[in-house]
Design a protein around this motif. Structure first.
Motif, PDB file in Angstrom:
ATOM      1  N   ARG A  60       0.671  -1.291  -0.096  1.00 52.54           N
ATOM      2  CA  ARG A  60      -0.066  -0.018   0.028  1.00 52.54           C
ATOM      3  C   ARG A  60       0.737   1.455  -0.023  1.00 52.54           C
ATOM      4  N   GLN A  62       0.534   5.351   0.208  1.00 52.06           N
ATOM      5  CA  GLN A  62      -0.751   6.504   0.088  1.00 52.06           C
ATOM      6  C   GLN A  62       0.066   7.830  -0.383  1.00 52.06           C
ATOM      7  N   THR A  64      -1.040  11.923  -1.112  1.00 54.53           N
ATOM      8  CA  THR A  64      -1.926  13.109  -0.898  1.00 54.53           C
ATOM      9  C   THR A  64      -2.419  13.632  -2.238  1.00 54.53           C
ATOM     10  N   GLU A  74      -6.144  11.702   1.409  1.00 53.26           N
ATOM     11  CA  GLU A  74      -5.098  10.761   1.271  1.00 53.26           C
ATOM     12  C   GLU A  74      -5.777   9.347   0.827  1.00 53.26           C
ATOM     13  N   ASP A  76      -4.943   5.662  -1.268  1.00 56.66           N
ATOM     14  CA  ASP A  76      -4.059   4.456  -1.291  1.00 56.66           C
ATOM     15  C   ASP A  76      -4.191   3.912  -2.843  1.00 56.66           C
TER      16      ASP A  76
END
Length: 283
Positions: A60, A62, A64, A74, A76
């Protein structure tokens, strides 16, 4: 005996992974000697990143990004480094669920965040992008996504339009001179679970616009805006996307991915079943 449980998410109740665990527990209670293979799946909408992370061990990452109403969110993505494949779920960046109580308005929502996720994947070195298109708050024909990847959509004054559905009718031409050159070096699959065309009675605006808060007048204007975009795509890019099955998915993001990113549209379940190698589990 071998039993394969391969559930999709049960929306509002359980994710696909949790559903698989529950089903497997039920099978084992009745058939304690059974070998139970848990293979959660997805159809290209909500839960796609979860399935890739859980079943394939995807990392994963993340990022922004710009949310559907231009607020930071945010989101993923799932990264499979060995395959240099990134799996992106547009709902995590541009989805209806992100509005968090705000009144939905498909004329004012953007897919820019989805394009920012794609750009982040390219920065990771991805050579294959799988983009799940479902659960959107948007009806912008993918211009927000494309803008994040360097496309420009000027109005009659030469200024870029705001990348939302309500601005589609103001676009005068499609300018891809600044498009990210890496788009031509990756394979992009847009996966969805609907076959709606871009416009018309079964199109993005008329079928899904009311679900996203669109009034009757807004839906009519959005449908006309998407038809205008389709005409520009045919005039400037030589592509006919209006009647392609799935072009209307996610407020026309399907058409945008085809036209601005060279993507191919595939049924989501088909792609996911290939990814999780369901046929091998069924042997």
């Amino acid at each position: 005996m071998k039993v394969v449980v391969a559930p999709n998410a049960l929306k509002g109740s359980l994710g696909a992974g949790a559903a698989a665990v529950a089903l497997a527990a039920g099978v084992t209670r009745v058939l304690p000697d059974a070998v139970v293979a848990q293979v959660p799946v997805a159809d290209g909408g909500d839960g796609l990143v979860d399935v890739v992370a859980e079943v394939l061990g995807g990392e994963r990452r993340q990022v922004t990004v710009t949310g559907p109403r231009f607020e930071p969110v945010e989101a993923d993505l799932a990264w499979l480094p060995a395959q240099r494949t990134a799996v992106i779920e547009m709902a995590l960046a541009s989805g209806l669920a992100l509005l968090d109580g705000a009144s939905p308005d498909p004329t004012a929502a953007t897919t820019r965040g989805t394009g920012e996720l794609m750009r982040a994947a390219l920065d990771m070195g991805a050579r294959h992008l799988i983009v799940g298109i479902g659960g959107s708050a948007t009806n912008d024909g993918g211009i927000g996504m494309a803008e994040a990847l360097g496309w420009c959509f000027p109005d009659a004054t030469g200024e870029p339009v705001r990348p939302v559905g309500g601005a589609l009718a103001a676009i005068t031409r499609l300018d891809g001179r600044g498009a990210d050159p890496r788009l031509g070096q990756v394979r992009i699959e847009a996966v969805c679970d609907v076959d709606n065309p871009l416009t018309g009675p079964r199109g993005a605006a008329r079928v899904y616009g009311p679900q996203k808060g669109g009034t009757a007048d807004q839906v009519a204007a959005l449908d006309a805006g998407l038809a205008h975009l389709a005409a520009l795509i045919e005039r400037d890019l030589g592509l006919s996307v209006g009647d392609v099955p799935g072009a209307g998915a996610a407020g026309g993001l399907g058409a945008g991915l085809l036209a601005f990113c060279g993507a191919v549209l595939r049924p989501g379940a088909e792609v996911v079943l290939d990814l999780v190698d369901l046929d091998q589990h069924l042997e």
